[in-house]
Scaffold this motif. Structure first.
Motif, PDB file in Angstrom:
ATOM      1  N   LEU A   1       0.768  -1.176   0.244  1.00 36.49           N
ATOM      2  CA  LEU A   1       0.066  -0.297   0.370  1.00 36.49           C
ATOM      3  C   LEU A   1       1.210   1.467   0.018  1.00 36.49           C
ATOM      4  CD1 LEU A   1      -2.765  -0.896   2.328  1.00 36.49           C
ATOM      5  CD2 LEU A   1      -2.854  -0.758   0.094  1.00 36.49           C
ATOM      6  N   LEU A   2       2.095   1.603   0.282  1.00 37.66           N
ATOM      7  CA  LEU A   2       2.505   2.111   1.074  1.00 37.66           C
ATOM      8  C   LEU A   2       3.063   3.044  -0.495  1.00 37.66           C
ATOM      9  CD1 LEU A   2       5.523   1.242   2.907  1.00 37.66           C
ATOM     10  CD2 LEU A   2       4.117   2.378   3.652  1.00 37.66           C
ATOM     11  N   PRO A   3       3.411   2.560  -1.602  1.00 43.27           N
ATOM     12  CA  PRO A   3       3.567   3.561  -2.916  1.00 43.27           C
ATOM     13  C   PRO A   3       2.359   4.640  -2.841  1.00 43.27           C
ATOM     14  CG  PRO A   3       4.417   1.608  -3.464  1.00 43.27           C
ATOM     15  CD  PRO A   3       4.060   1.263  -2.158  1.00 43.27           C
ATOM     16  N   LYS A   4       1.036   3.478  -2.555  1.00 49.14           N
ATOM     17  CA  LYS A   4       0.042   5.310  -3.653  1.00 49.14           C
ATOM     18  C   LYS A   4       0.221   5.827  -2.526  1.00 49.14           C
ATOM     19  CE  LYS A   4      -5.405   4.136  -2.366  1.00 49.14           C
ATOM     20  NZ  LYS A   4      -6.068   3.752  -2.609  1.00 49.14           N
ATOM     21  N   TYR A   5       0.652   6.157  -1.505  1.00 44.89           N
ATOM     22  CA  TYR A   5       1.070   7.021  -0.288  1.00 44.89           C
ATOM     23  C   TYR A   5       1.923   8.187  -0.592  1.00 44.89           C
ATOM     24  CZ  TYR A   5      -3.974   5.661   0.391  1.00 44.89           C
ATOM     25  OH  TYR A   5      -5.044   4.580   1.273  1.00 44.89           O
ATOM     26  N   ARG A   6       2.626   7.500  -0.926  1.00 45.84           N
ATOM     27  CA  ARG A   6       4.539   8.067  -1.382  1.00 45.84           C
ATOM     28  C   ARG A   6       4.078   9.714  -1.935  1.00 45.84           C
ATOM     29  NH1 ARG A   6       9.666   5.590  -3.500  1.00 45.84           N
ATOM     30  NH2 ARG A   6      10.641   7.937  -3.419  1.00 45.84           N
ATOM     31  N   ILE A   7       4.400  10.691  -1.663  1.00 45.81           N
ATOM     32  CA  ILE A   7       4.279  11.945  -1.748  1.00 45.81           C
ATOM     33  C   ILE A   7       5.871  12.804  -1.931  1.00 45.81           C
ATOM     34  CG2 ILE A   7       1.956  12.280  -0.996  1.00 45.81           C
ATOM     35  CD1 ILE A   7       3.886  14.155   1.436  1.00 45.81           C
ATOM     36  N   GLY A   8       6.582  11.883  -1.746  1.00 43.65           N
ATOM     37  CA  GLY A   8       8.241  12.157  -1.706  1.00 43.65           C
ATOM     38  C   GLY A   8       9.763  12.029  -1.336  1.00 43.65           C
ATOM     39  N   GLU A   9      10.603  12.100  -0.998  1.00 42.00           N
ATOM     40  CA  GLU A   9      11.650  11.504  -0.476  1.00 42.00           C
ATOM     41  C   GLU A   9      11.455  12.907   0.842  1.00 42.00           C
ATOM     42  OE1 GLU A   9      14.240  11.131  -3.024  1.00 42.00           O
ATOM     43  OE2 GLU A   9      13.201   9.875  -4.453  1.00 42.00           O
ATOM     44  N   LEU A  10      12.661  11.948   1.679  1.00 39.06           N
ATOM     45  CA  LEU A  10      13.033  12.902   3.033  1.00 39.06           C
ATOM     46  C   LEU A  10      14.242  13.745   3.034  1.00 39.06           C
ATOM     47  CD1 LEU A  10      11.762  13.599   5.968  1.00 39.06           C
ATOM     48  CD2 LEU A  10      13.090  11.518   6.451  1.00 39.06           C
ATOM     49  N   ALA A  11      13.868  14.663   3.117  1.00 35.93           N
ATOM     50  CA  ALA A  11      15.174  15.670   2.656  1.00 35.93           C
ATOM     51  C   ALA A  11      16.589  15.211   3.518  1.00 35.93           C
ATOM     52  CB  ALA A  11      15.494  17.145   2.789  1.00 35.93           C
ATOM     53  N   ARG A  12      17.667  14.890   3.452  1.00 37.34           N
ATOM     54  CA  ARG A  12      18.517  14.453   4.378  1.00 37.34           C
ATOM     55  C   ARG A  12      19.428  16.087   4.630  1.00 37.34           C
ATOM     56  NH1 ARG A  12      17.535   9.573   6.192  1.00 37.34           N
ATOM     57  NH2 ARG A  12      16.751   8.436   4.624  1.00 37.34           N
TER      58      ARG A  12
END
Length: 114
Positions: free
Chosen positions: A103-114
């Motif tokens: 299910l995770l890809p459906k709710y992905r909106i971006g990446e965490l900036a490091r």
């Protein structure tokens, strides 16, 4: 002639404003995904806007909260936070199901900036 100069000047400043708005958006990762800091994720810390960071990816689970099969308070306490360990252990030492991971890809909106 004066009318044309006025219109051109207005069009110029509208274009400048538009470019400034585009530049103000969050930075984009090399792969094209938006990047969010933990501070930005933290601004979405309740059931009305629930973002979480898991394994360096940012998810917006707002629409999923009512569907989550655990007790209603299970997910909201991680809204606005880095929740990798919570996702891996469900706070009970056991991992989420493979279905949950799917299910995770459906709710992905971006990446965490490091």
């Amino acid at each position: 002639m004066k009318h044309t100069v006025t219109i051109a000047t207005i069009a110029f400043w509208i274009a400048v404003a538009g470019l400034n708005l585009m530049a103000a958006r969050e930075p984009v990762a090399a792969g094209g995904a938006p990047r969010f800091t933990l501070a930005e994720v933290a601004r979405h810390a309740d059931a009305t806007s629930c973002w979480m960071a898991i394994d360096g990816v940012v998810y917006d689970f707002t629409d999923y909260l009512p569907q989550h099969p655990a007790p209603a308070d299970a997910m909201p306490r991680y809204c606005g936070k880095e929740a990798t360990e919570a996702f891996r252990t469900k706070d009970a030492g056991r991992p989420h199901s493979s279905y949950a991971a799917q299910l995770l890809p459906k709710y992905r909106i971006g990446e965490l900036a490091r």
